[in-house]
Design an enzyme around this catalytic site. Structure first.
Site, PDB file in Angstrom:
ATOM      1  CB  SER A 139     -18.890 -71.041-123.067  1.00  0.00           C
ATOM      2  OG  SER A 139     -17.493 -71.146-123.052  1.00  0.00           O
ATOM      3  CD  GLU A 158     -14.543 -65.108-118.367  1.00  0.00           C
ATOM      4  OE1 GLU A 158     -14.474 -63.979-118.868  1.00  0.00           O
ATOM      5  OE2 GLU A 158     -14.529 -66.156-119.036  1.00  0.00           O
ATOM      6  CD  GLU A 186       1.132 -68.729-121.286  1.00  0.00           C
ATOM      7  OE1 GLU A 186      -0.093 -68.604-121.505  1.00  0.00           O
ATOM      8  OE2 GLU A 186       1.656 -69.843-121.094  1.00  0.00           O
ATOM      9  CD  GLN A 219     -16.926 -63.952-121.627  1.00  0.00           C
ATOM     10  OE1 GLN A 219     -16.667 -65.144-121.516  1.00  0.00           O
ATOM     11  NE2 GLN A 219     -16.282 -63.018-120.966  1.00  0.00           N
ATOM     12  CE1 TYR A 264     -17.290 -59.603-122.798  1.00  0.00           C
ATOM     13  CE2 TYR A 264     -15.070 -59.627-121.939  1.00  0.00           C
ATOM     14  CZ  TYR A 264     -16.366 -59.226-121.836  1.00  0.00           C
ATOM     15  OH  TYR A 264     -16.744 -58.444-120.769  1.00  0.00           O
TER      16      TYR A 264
HETATM   17  C1  FAD Z   1     -13.049 -73.661-122.436  1.00  0.00           C
HETATM   18  C2  FAD Z   1     -13.034 -72.297-123.033  1.00  0.00           C
HETATM   19  C3  FAD Z   1     -14.171 -71.523-122.987  1.00  0.00           C
HETATM   20  C4  FAD Z   1     -14.176 -70.244-123.558  1.00  0.00           C
HETATM   21  N1  FAD Z   1     -15.337 -69.519-123.522  1.00  0.00           N
HETATM   22  C5  FAD Z   1     -15.369 -68.309-124.106  1.00  0.00           C
HETATM   23  C6  FAD Z   1     -16.602 -67.574-124.146  1.00  0.00           C
HETATM   24  O1  FAD Z   1     -17.646 -68.024-123.650  1.00  0.00           O
HETATM   25  N2  FAD Z   1     -16.607 -66.383-124.762  1.00  0.00           N
HETATM   26  C7  FAD Z   1     -15.482 -65.846-125.323  1.00  0.00           C
HETATM   27  O2  FAD Z   1     -15.564 -64.747-125.828  1.00  0.00           O
HETATM   28  N3  FAD Z   1     -14.306 -66.514-125.315  1.00  0.00           N
HETATM   29  C8  FAD Z   1     -14.238 -67.745-124.729  1.00  0.00           C
HETATM   30  N4  FAD Z   1     -13.051 -68.455-124.725  1.00  0.00           N
HETATM   31  C9  FAD Z   1     -11.892 -67.914-125.427  1.00  0.00           C
HETATM   32  C10 FAD Z   1     -10.743 -67.452-124.518  1.00  0.00           C
HETATM   33  O3  FAD Z   1     -11.059 -66.251-123.887  1.00  0.00           O
HETATM   34  C11 FAD Z   1      -9.494 -67.344-125.400  1.00  0.00           C
HETATM   35  O4  FAD Z   1      -9.158 -68.645-125.834  1.00  0.00           O
HETATM   36  C12 FAD Z   1      -8.319 -66.745-124.661  1.00  0.00           C
HETATM   37  O5  FAD Z   1      -8.545 -65.399-124.354  1.00  0.00           O
HETATM   38  C13 FAD Z   1      -7.013 -66.873-125.478  1.00  0.00           C
HETATM   39  O6  FAD Z   1      -7.163 -66.375-126.764  1.00  0.00           O
HETATM   40  P1  FAD Z   1      -6.752 -67.241-128.051  1.00  0.00           P
HETATM   41  O7  FAD Z   1      -7.366 -68.606-127.885  1.00  0.00           O
HETATM   42  O8  FAD Z   1      -7.102 -66.467-129.264  1.00  0.00           O
HETATM   43  O9  FAD Z   1      -5.184 -67.446-127.919  1.00  0.00           O
HETATM   44  P2  FAD Z   1      -4.060 -66.418-128.411  1.00  0.00           P
HETATM   45  O10 FAD Z   1      -4.383 -65.057-127.927  1.00  0.00           O
HETATM   46  O11 FAD Z   1      -3.851 -66.596-129.870  1.00  0.00           O
HETATM   47  O12 FAD Z   1      -2.790 -66.945-127.619  1.00  0.00           O
HETATM   48  C14 FAD Z   1      -1.980 -68.026-128.090  1.00  0.00           C
HETATM   49  C15 FAD Z   1      -0.824 -68.211-127.114  1.00  0.00           C
HETATM   50  O13 FAD Z   1      -0.028 -67.015-127.086  1.00  0.00           O
HETATM   51  C16 FAD Z   1       0.132 -66.550-125.753  1.00  0.00           C
HETATM   52  N5  FAD Z   1       0.134 -65.081-125.731  1.00  0.00           N
HETATM   53  C17 FAD Z   1      -0.673 -64.265-126.438  1.00  0.00           C
HETATM   54  N6  FAD Z   1      -0.399 -62.976-126.135  1.00  0.00           N
HETATM   55  C18 FAD Z   1       0.590 -62.988-125.213  1.00  0.00           C
HETATM   56  C19 FAD Z   1       1.310 -61.971-124.522  1.00  0.00           C
HETATM   57  N7  FAD Z   1       1.027 -60.657-124.697  1.00  0.00           N
HETATM   58  N8  FAD Z   1       2.271 -62.356-123.622  1.00  0.00           N
HETATM   59  C20 FAD Z   1       2.554 -63.676-123.421  1.00  0.00           C
HETATM   60  N9  FAD Z   1       1.912 -64.686-124.077  1.00  0.00           N
HETATM   61  C21 FAD Z   1       0.944 -64.346-124.951  1.00  0.00           C
HETATM   62  C22 FAD Z   1      -1.072 -67.081-125.012  1.00  0.00           C
HETATM   63  O14 FAD Z   1      -0.830 -67.189-123.608  1.00  0.00           O
HETATM   64  C23 FAD Z   1      -1.268 -68.445-125.669  1.00  0.00           C
HETATM   65  O15 FAD Z   1      -0.428 -69.389-125.053  1.00  0.00           O
HETATM   66  C24 FAD Z   1     -13.004 -69.725-124.164  1.00  0.00           C
HETATM   67  C25 FAD Z   1     -11.846 -70.520-124.204  1.00  0.00           C
HETATM   68  C26 FAD Z   1     -11.855 -71.780-123.656  1.00  0.00           C
HETATM   69  C27 FAD Z   1     -10.596 -72.600-123.717  1.00  0.00           C
END
Ligand code: FAD
Length: 398
Positions: free
Chosen positions: A169, A252, A382, A134, A136
């Site tokens: 992933s 998902e 969140e 994926q 994204y």
């Molecule tokens: C095990 C694992 C597998 C994954 N696999 C994939 C994959 O296969 N493909 C893929 O594309 N992605 C994947 N991801 C990524 C995942 O989708 C992102 O980590 C997730 O969407 C959060 O984005 P970020 O890590 O950039 O955190 P950020 O968006 O930077 O968030 C940081 C913190 O801020 C908080 N926050 C951000 N915006 C808001 C808001 N509007 N209101 C309240 N709180 C907020 C969040 O809750 C978090 O606590 C994976 C992640 C993990 C942990």
């Protein structure tokens, strides 16, 4: 409610078929990562039984029981699919195949794909021949996914893709990627996104694994450098990828929310605690505080299981699960984190084992660490609470 004669006959046939065709080894609990069959060109079967179970189930279309038979599915009704699932649980049969193709891309292609795309991609997913990842998240686009910048520019009948994804992933083990790309930089951010499929062996695709605190590398940084993708691999219309992306995310999130429901065949938490801590004369778990925590958790898990069933039934009868998937994702993942914490408490210092490369039963520390990611992957808790507030409870925006 009594089963109709047709469903009773289907149950009897299904039970007999599973008894005759599910290898004994596939009726034992999954105890390590390599027990889970992901399929794909690079997959190495752990045993002959794992291969046979996948081949037999795929031949019946039962890796994707409810998909149409034309696309490799079993063509079962929802009642038949429920019976198949129940009969598999009864036998403690492992799922024959786990895949992002089944959980995420398949449902999106069934709704948005062209007939040619369905025929090209769905049967190999059902047979476990092609593994998908994926694309994204990006370094500047996680919770705010629509901020993504990976670009796809039309050049004749091909798109040329440039950019970077992160947390992809199993990108290093996948054969193809479903990828969100920006095809229009002038349009408002949600309207310039398209949904593109391409082969991970295309020239210009590279992956670099990221190592986690658990010592395990389940995901990668993924780079695209002038990757040429045939225009026919665009799903839906250019600039309409956001709708597909959101629809895929509901599947998902439903899948991630239900992850803890797959512990069939294992001891219950109560049984594990009794073995580890011992019982009082009356047969109760010795530690009263832990006993109360376990009972509360088990009741909540039972109630959540019933809620999942109800939501899925309602979704099948109506327009799909929509924003309710955020509710399942939020509660299911918080519940799983609580479960792993309790398992650590039950094991005490014995929980702190750490052996080999693979996660195994009896290796609860790594499973506990992995569970911390449940409420991040697929959108953080969140973000799910924001969606529940807006779309499910219809609360006014800030
Ligand atoms: C095990 C694992 C597998 C994954 N696999 C994939 C994959 O296969 N493909 C893929 O594309 N992605 C994947 N991801 C990524 C995942 O989708 C992102 O980590 C997730 O969407 C959060 O984005 P970020 O890590 O950039 O955190 P950020 O968006 O930077 O968030 C940081 C913190 O801020 C908080 N926050 C951000 N915006 C808001 C808001 N509007 N209101 C309240 N709180 C907020 C969040 O809750 C978090 O606590 C994976 C992640 C993990 C942990």
């Amino acid at each position: 409610m009594d089963e109709t004669p047709e469903l009773a006959a289907f149950r009897a046939e299904t039970r007999a078929w599973l008894e005759a065709n599910c290898p004994e080894e596939m009726r034992t609990p999954v105890t390590s990562d390599s027990d889970i069959c992901w399929g794909g060109r690079k997959w190495r079967f752990r045993s002959g039984a794992q291969r046979l179970w996948l081949e037999r189930m795929a031949a019946k279309g039962w890796t994707v029981p409810e998909w149409p038979t034309a696309y490799g599915g079993g063509g079962l009704t929802k009642d038949e699919a429920k019976i198949l699932a129940a009969e598999m649980r009864r036998l403690k049969a492992r799922p024959p195949l786990s895949s992002f193709g089944i959980w995420m891309l398949g449902p999106a292609l069934l709704k948005y794909g062209s007939e040619a795309q369905k025929l090209e991609h769905l049967p190999p997913i059902a047979r476990g021949e092609v593994r998908w990842c994926q694309g994204y998240s990006e370094p500047g686009a996680g919770s705010d996914l629509a901020a993504l910048r990976t670009s796809a520019v039309l050049d004749g009948d091909h798109f040329v893709v440039n950019g970077q994804k992160v947390w992809t992933s199993y990108a290093d083990r996948a054969d193809w990627i479903f990828c969100l790309v920006r095809t229009d930089v002038q349009a408002p951010k949600h309207l310039g996104i398209s949904f593109l499929l391409f082969d991970m062996e295309s020239p210009g695709v590279t992956t670099s694994p990221i190592k986690l605190i658990s010592g395990y590398s389940p995901f990668c940084q993924t780079f695209f450098d002038n990757v040429r993708v045939p225009g026919d691999n665009l799903v839906g219309e250019p600039g309409k990828g956001w709708d597909i992306a959101k629809y895929l995310l509901t599947h998902e999130r439903e899948m991630i929310g239900g992850m803890d429901m797959g512990s069939a065949g294992r001891d219950s938490m109560n049984q594990m605690a009794k073995k580890a801590i011992g019982t009082s004369k009356s047969g109760k778990l010795k530690d009263g505080l832990l006993r109360a925590d376990i009972v509360r958790h088990e009741i909540n898990a039972y109630a959540f299981g019933l809620t999942m069933e109800r939501v899925k039934d309602e979704a099948k009868a109506g327009q799909g699960i929509g924003a309710l998937s955020s509710m399942l994702k939020y509660y299911g993942t918080e519940l799983n984190k609580e479960r792993q914490e309790l398992l650590m408490s039950i094991g005490g210092s014995d929980s702190l084992t750490w052996e080999g490369e693979d996660r195994r039963d009896g290796d609860p520390a790594r499973t506990w660490l992995r569970s911390r990611a449940n409420s991040i992957e697929g959108g953080t808790s969140e973000v799910q609470l924001n969606i529940i507030a807006k779309r499910v409870l219809q609360l006014p925006g800030a």
